[in-house]
Design an enzyme around this catalytic site. Structure first.
Site, PDB file in Angstrom:
ATOM      1  N   THR A  67     157.625 -50.608  57.791  1.00 18.99           N
ATOM      2  CA  THR A  67     157.361 -51.721  56.897  1.00 18.99           C
ATOM      3  C   THR A  67     157.775 -51.329  55.477  1.00 18.99           C
ATOM      4  OG1 THR A  67     155.090 -50.921  56.630  1.00 18.99           O
ATOM      5  CG2 THR A  67     155.499 -52.519  58.354  1.00 18.99           C
ATOM      6  N   THR A  79     152.248 -48.181  53.782  1.00 21.77           N
ATOM      7  CA  THR A  79     152.810 -48.720  55.005  1.00 21.77           C
ATOM      8  C   THR A  79     152.606 -47.686  56.105  1.00 21.77           C
ATOM      9  OG1 THR A  79     155.041 -47.806  54.733  1.00 21.77           O
ATOM     10  CG2 THR A  79     154.587 -49.919  53.675  1.00 21.77           C
ATOM     11  N   GLY A  80     152.614 -48.146  57.331  1.00 25.93           N
ATOM     12  CA  GLY A  80     152.396 -47.230  58.443  1.00 25.93           C
ATOM     13  C   GLY A  80     151.461 -47.831  59.466  1.00 25.93           C
ATOM     14  N   GLY A 106     148.439 -49.355  60.601  1.00 27.42           N
ATOM     15  CA  GLY A 106     147.413 -50.064  59.847  1.00 27.42           C
ATOM     16  C   GLY A 106     145.990 -49.710  60.196  1.00 27.42           C
TER      17      GLY A 106
END
Length: 248
Positions: free
Chosen positions: A151, A202-203, A205
Protein backbone atom coordinates in the site's frame (compact mmCIF):
# COMPACT_ATOMS: atom_id res chain seq x y z
CA UNK A 1 9.14 -10.62 -10.70
CA UNK A 2 12.41 -11.78 -12.20
CA UNK A 3 15.94 -10.34 -11.91
CA UNK A 4 15.68 -9.20 -15.54
CA UNK A 5 12.55 -7.22 -14.69
CA UNK A 6 13.22 -5.36 -11.42
CA UNK A 7 10.39 -3.72 -9.53
CA UNK A 8 9.66 -0.16 -10.67
CA UNK A 9 8.96 1.26 -7.24
CA UNK A 10 9.07 4.98 -8.09
CA UNK A 11 6.81 6.04 -10.98
CA UNK A 12 8.53 8.59 -13.26
CA UNK A 13 5.72 11.15 -12.81
CA UNK A 14 6.33 11.35 -9.06
CA UNK A 15 9.19 13.84 -9.21
CA UNK A 16 7.05 16.62 -10.64
CA UNK A 17 4.45 16.22 -7.90
CA UNK A 18 7.07 16.46 -5.17
CA UNK A 19 8.51 19.56 -6.85
CA UNK A 20 5.37 21.47 -5.85
CA UNK A 21 6.73 21.79 -2.33
CA UNK A 22 10.03 23.33 -3.40
CA UNK A 23 8.07 25.87 -5.44
CA UNK A 24 6.07 26.98 -2.39
CA UNK A 25 3.04 24.77 -2.98
CA UNK A 26 0.61 23.60 -0.33
CA UNK A 27 1.51 20.36 1.47
CA UNK A 28 -2.02 19.01 1.03
CA UNK A 29 -1.92 19.56 -2.74
CA UNK A 30 1.47 17.84 -2.95
CA UNK A 31 0.44 14.86 -0.86
CA UNK A 32 -2.78 14.34 -2.83
CA UNK A 33 -1.04 14.62 -6.20
CA UNK A 34 1.72 12.24 -5.13
CA UNK A 35 -0.64 9.55 -3.89
CA UNK A 36 -2.81 9.84 -7.02
CA UNK A 37 0.25 8.88 -9.09
CA UNK A 38 0.75 5.80 -6.89
CA UNK A 39 -2.95 4.88 -6.93
CA UNK A 40 -2.93 4.97 -10.73
CA UNK A 41 0.07 2.63 -10.94
CA UNK A 42 -0.99 -1.05 -10.79
CA UNK A 43 2.28 -2.06 -9.17
CA UNK A 44 0.91 -0.86 -5.79
CA UNK A 45 -1.93 -2.17 -3.64
CA UNK A 46 -3.91 1.08 -3.81
CA UNK A 47 -6.50 2.33 -6.29
CA UNK A 48 -6.24 0.65 -9.70
CA UNK A 49 -4.57 -2.74 -9.44
CA UNK A 50 -5.28 -3.29 -5.75
CA UNK A 51 -5.52 -6.85 -4.50
CA UNK A 52 -8.98 -8.39 -4.84
CA UNK A 53 -11.00 -9.45 -1.83
CA UNK A 54 -12.59 -12.87 -1.38
CA UNK A 55 -15.49 -11.83 -3.65
CA UNK A 56 -13.14 -10.79 -6.46
CA UNK A 57 -13.59 -7.04 -5.95
CA UNK A 58 -11.23 -4.14 -5.38
CA UNK A 59 -12.01 -2.56 -2.01
CA UNK A 60 -10.12 0.62 -1.14
CA UNK A 61 -9.54 2.82 1.90
CA UNK A 62 -7.68 6.11 2.39
CA UNK A 63 -6.96 8.71 5.06
CA UNK A 64 -5.37 12.16 5.20
CA UNK A 65 -4.70 14.10 8.42
CA UNK A 66 -3.80 17.72 9.19
CA UNK A 67 -1.26 18.24 11.99
CA UNK A 68 -2.44 21.77 12.77
CA UNK A 69 -6.10 20.95 13.42
CA UNK A 70 -5.95 17.19 14.13
CA UNK A 71 -8.79 16.79 11.64
CA UNK A 72 -8.76 13.79 9.34
CA UNK A 73 -10.64 12.66 6.29
CA UNK A 74 -10.98 8.90 6.12
CA UNK A 75 -12.92 6.69 3.68
CA UNK A 76 -13.30 2.92 3.59
CA UNK A 77 -14.91 0.08 1.69
CA UNK A 78 -14.82 1.81 -1.71
CA UNK A 79 -15.60 -0.16 -4.87
CA UNK A 80 -16.22 2.65 -7.38
CA UNK A 81 -13.64 5.38 -6.68
CA UNK A 82 -10.49 5.40 -8.80
CA UNK A 83 -8.53 7.70 -6.49
CA UNK A 84 -9.60 7.22 -2.86
CA UNK A 85 -7.23 9.95 -1.66
CA UNK A 86 -9.33 12.55 -3.54
CA UNK A 87 -12.36 11.44 -1.59
CA UNK A 88 -10.47 11.40 1.71
CA UNK A 89 -9.47 15.01 1.08
CA UNK A 90 -13.09 15.93 0.31
CA UNK A 91 -14.14 14.43 3.65
CA UNK A 92 -11.37 16.38 5.39
CA UNK A 93 -12.43 19.69 3.85
CA UNK A 94 -16.18 19.37 3.29
CA UNK A 95 -17.65 16.91 5.78
CA UNK A 96 -18.43 17.37 9.49
CA UNK A 97 -17.44 13.75 10.10
CA UNK A 98 -13.92 12.35 9.88
CA UNK A 99 -14.77 8.91 8.47
CA UNK A 100 -17.26 7.64 5.91
CA UNK A 101 -17.66 4.05 4.73
CA UNK A 102 -19.16 2.01 1.91
CA UNK A 103 -22.15 3.19 -0.16
CA UNK A 104 -22.67 6.39 1.82
CA UNK A 105 -19.11 7.41 1.00
CA UNK A 106 -19.73 6.95 -2.70
CA UNK A 107 -22.89 9.06 -2.51
CA UNK A 108 -20.82 11.76 -0.83
CA UNK A 109 -18.29 11.46 -3.67
CA UNK A 110 -20.94 11.98 -6.35
CA UNK A 111 -22.34 14.99 -4.45
CA UNK A 112 -18.90 16.62 -4.45
CA UNK A 113 -17.94 16.12 -8.08
CA UNK A 114 -15.83 12.98 -7.76
CA UNK A 115 -16.66 10.68 -10.66
CA UNK A 116 -17.56 7.09 -9.85
CA UNK A 117 -16.26 4.27 -12.03
CA UNK A 118 -17.48 0.75 -12.67
CA UNK A 119 -15.93 -1.72 -10.19
CA UNK A 120 -14.26 -3.80 -12.96
CA UNK A 121 -12.38 -0.68 -14.09
CA UNK A 122 -10.22 -0.94 -10.94
CA UNK A 123 -9.15 -4.54 -11.58
CA UNK A 124 -5.80 -5.12 -13.27
CA UNK A 125 -5.21 -8.25 -15.37
CA UNK A 126 -2.46 -9.42 -13.00
CA UNK A 127 -4.72 -9.23 -9.96
CA UNK A 128 -7.62 -10.92 -11.75
CA UNK A 129 -5.30 -13.79 -12.66
CA UNK A 130 -3.99 -14.01 -9.09
CA UNK A 131 -7.53 -14.08 -7.69
CA UNK A 132 -8.51 -16.87 -10.07
CA UNK A 133 -5.53 -18.92 -8.94
CA UNK A 134 -6.43 -18.37 -5.29
CA UNK A 135 -10.08 -19.27 -5.90
CA UNK A 136 -9.13 -22.55 -7.57
CA UNK A 137 -6.58 -23.46 -4.91
CA UNK A 138 -6.01 -21.44 -1.75
CA UNK A 139 -4.57 -18.02 -1.15
CA UNK A 140 -0.79 -17.98 -1.38
CA UNK A 141 1.72 -15.20 -1.89
CA UNK A 142 3.17 -17.14 -4.82
CA UNK A 143 -0.04 -16.50 -6.77
CA UNK A 144 0.56 -12.72 -6.66
CA UNK A 145 3.12 -10.54 -8.37
CA UNK A 146 5.57 -9.97 -5.48
CA UNK A 147 4.31 -8.46 -2.28
CA UNK A 148 7.28 -6.08 -2.18
CA UNK A 149 4.92 -3.46 -3.60
CA UNK A 150 2.40 -2.75 -0.88
CA UNK A 151 0.00 0.00 0.00
CA UNK A 152 1.10 3.64 -0.29
CA UNK A 153 1.60 6.55 2.04
CA UNK A 154 3.19 9.99 2.18
CA UNK A 155 3.94 12.85 4.53
CA UNK A 156 4.53 16.44 3.44
CA UNK A 157 5.77 19.62 5.11
CA UNK A 158 5.66 22.83 3.08
CA UNK A 159 7.61 26.07 3.41
CA UNK A 160 4.77 27.59 5.46
CA UNK A 161 4.97 24.82 8.07
CA UNK A 162 1.80 23.00 7.01
CA UNK A 163 2.15 19.31 7.77
CA UNK A 164 -0.01 16.42 6.51
CA UNK A 165 0.11 12.62 6.50
CA UNK A 166 -1.82 10.26 4.25
CA UNK A 167 -2.24 6.57 3.42
CA UNK A 168 -4.13 4.82 0.61
CA UNK A 169 -4.67 1.09 0.35
CA UNK A 170 -6.56 -1.85 -1.04
CA UNK A 171 -7.44 -4.85 1.08
CA UNK A 172 -5.01 -7.69 1.76
CA UNK A 173 -5.27 -10.26 -1.02
CA UNK A 174 -8.27 -12.63 -0.75
CA UNK A 175 -9.45 -10.95 2.46
CA UNK A 176 -13.05 -11.14 3.60
CA UNK A 177 -15.04 -8.14 2.30
CA UNK A 178 -15.00 -5.11 4.64
CA UNK A 179 -12.30 -6.69 6.82
CA UNK A 180 -10.13 -3.57 6.58
CA UNK A 181 -12.83 -0.92 6.76
CA UNK A 182 -11.93 0.54 10.15
CA UNK A 183 -8.22 0.01 10.55
CA UNK A 184 -7.24 2.61 7.96
CA UNK A 185 -8.52 5.32 10.26
CA UNK A 186 -5.37 4.51 12.27
CA UNK A 187 -2.96 4.39 9.33
CA UNK A 188 -1.72 7.99 9.21
CA UNK A 189 -1.19 10.45 12.04
CA UNK A 190 -0.05 14.07 12.06
CA UNK A 191 0.44 15.79 15.42
CA UNK A 192 1.37 19.40 16.30
CA UNK A 193 2.93 19.01 19.75
CA UNK A 194 5.43 18.92 21.35
CA UNK A 195 7.27 18.41 18.05
CA UNK A 196 5.39 18.62 14.75
CA UNK A 197 5.36 15.07 13.42
CA UNK A 198 3.64 13.03 10.75
CA UNK A 199 3.78 9.29 10.12
CA UNK A 200 2.13 7.06 7.52
CA UNK A 201 1.98 3.32 8.13
CA UNK A 202 1.38 0.60 5.57
CA UNK A 203 1.61 -3.14 5.89
CA UNK A 204 -0.32 -5.83 7.74
CA UNK A 205 -3.20 -3.86 9.23
CA UNK A 206 -4.15 -6.22 12.04
CA UNK A 207 -0.65 -6.01 13.50
CA UNK A 208 -0.51 -2.22 12.98
CA UNK A 209 -3.80 -1.80 14.85
CA UNK A 210 -2.52 -3.67 17.90
CA UNK A 211 -0.04 -0.94 18.75
CA UNK A 212 -1.68 1.97 16.85
CA UNK A 213 1.60 2.25 14.95
CA UNK A 214 1.48 5.79 13.55
CA UNK A 215 0.34 7.32 16.86
CA UNK A 216 2.90 5.23 18.76
CA UNK A 217 5.64 6.57 16.52
CA UNK A 218 4.62 10.15 17.32
CA UNK A 219 4.73 9.31 21.04
CA UNK A 220 8.27 7.99 20.67
CA UNK A 221 9.22 11.36 19.19
CA UNK A 222 8.26 13.26 22.36
CA UNK A 223 11.55 12.90 24.32
CA UNK A 224 13.91 15.80 23.64
CA UNK A 225 16.71 13.47 22.55
CA UNK A 226 14.55 11.60 20.06
CA UNK A 227 14.52 12.02 16.29
CA UNK A 228 12.19 10.88 13.48
CA UNK A 229 14.54 8.01 12.64
CA UNK A 230 14.74 6.84 16.25
CA UNK A 231 10.99 7.15 16.74
CA UNK A 232 10.21 5.16 13.60
CA UNK A 233 12.77 2.51 14.51
CA UNK A 234 11.37 2.12 18.03
CA UNK A 235 7.82 1.86 16.70
CA UNK A 236 8.78 -0.85 14.20
CA UNK A 237 10.63 -2.77 16.90
CA UNK A 238 7.52 -2.64 19.09
CA UNK A 239 5.44 -3.81 16.12
CA UNK A 240 7.75 -6.80 15.64
CA UNK A 241 7.49 -7.67 19.33
CA UNK A 242 3.80 -7.08 20.02
CA UNK A 243 2.16 -7.32 16.59
CA UNK A 244 2.69 -11.05 16.12
CA UNK A 245 -0.32 -13.33 15.93
CA UNK A 246 -0.68 -15.57 19.01
CA UNK A 247 0.78 -19.03 18.65
CA UNK A 248 -1.74 -21.68 17.61
Amino acid sequence: MTPSKPARLVPPRLGGRLGRLSRGGHALDAIEATIIVLEDDPVFDAGYGSHLNLDGQVECDAIVMDAATLRAGSVAGLHRVKNPIRLARAVLEKCPHMMLISEGTERFAAQHGITLCDPPDLISPAEREAWLRCSKDSHAASHHRGHEQGTVGAVALDVHGRLFAATSTGVPAANSPAASAIRRSLAAVAMPTPKPAAFSSTGYGEAIMKIVLAKTATDFLRPAASSPHRAAQAAVQLLAKRGKAPAA
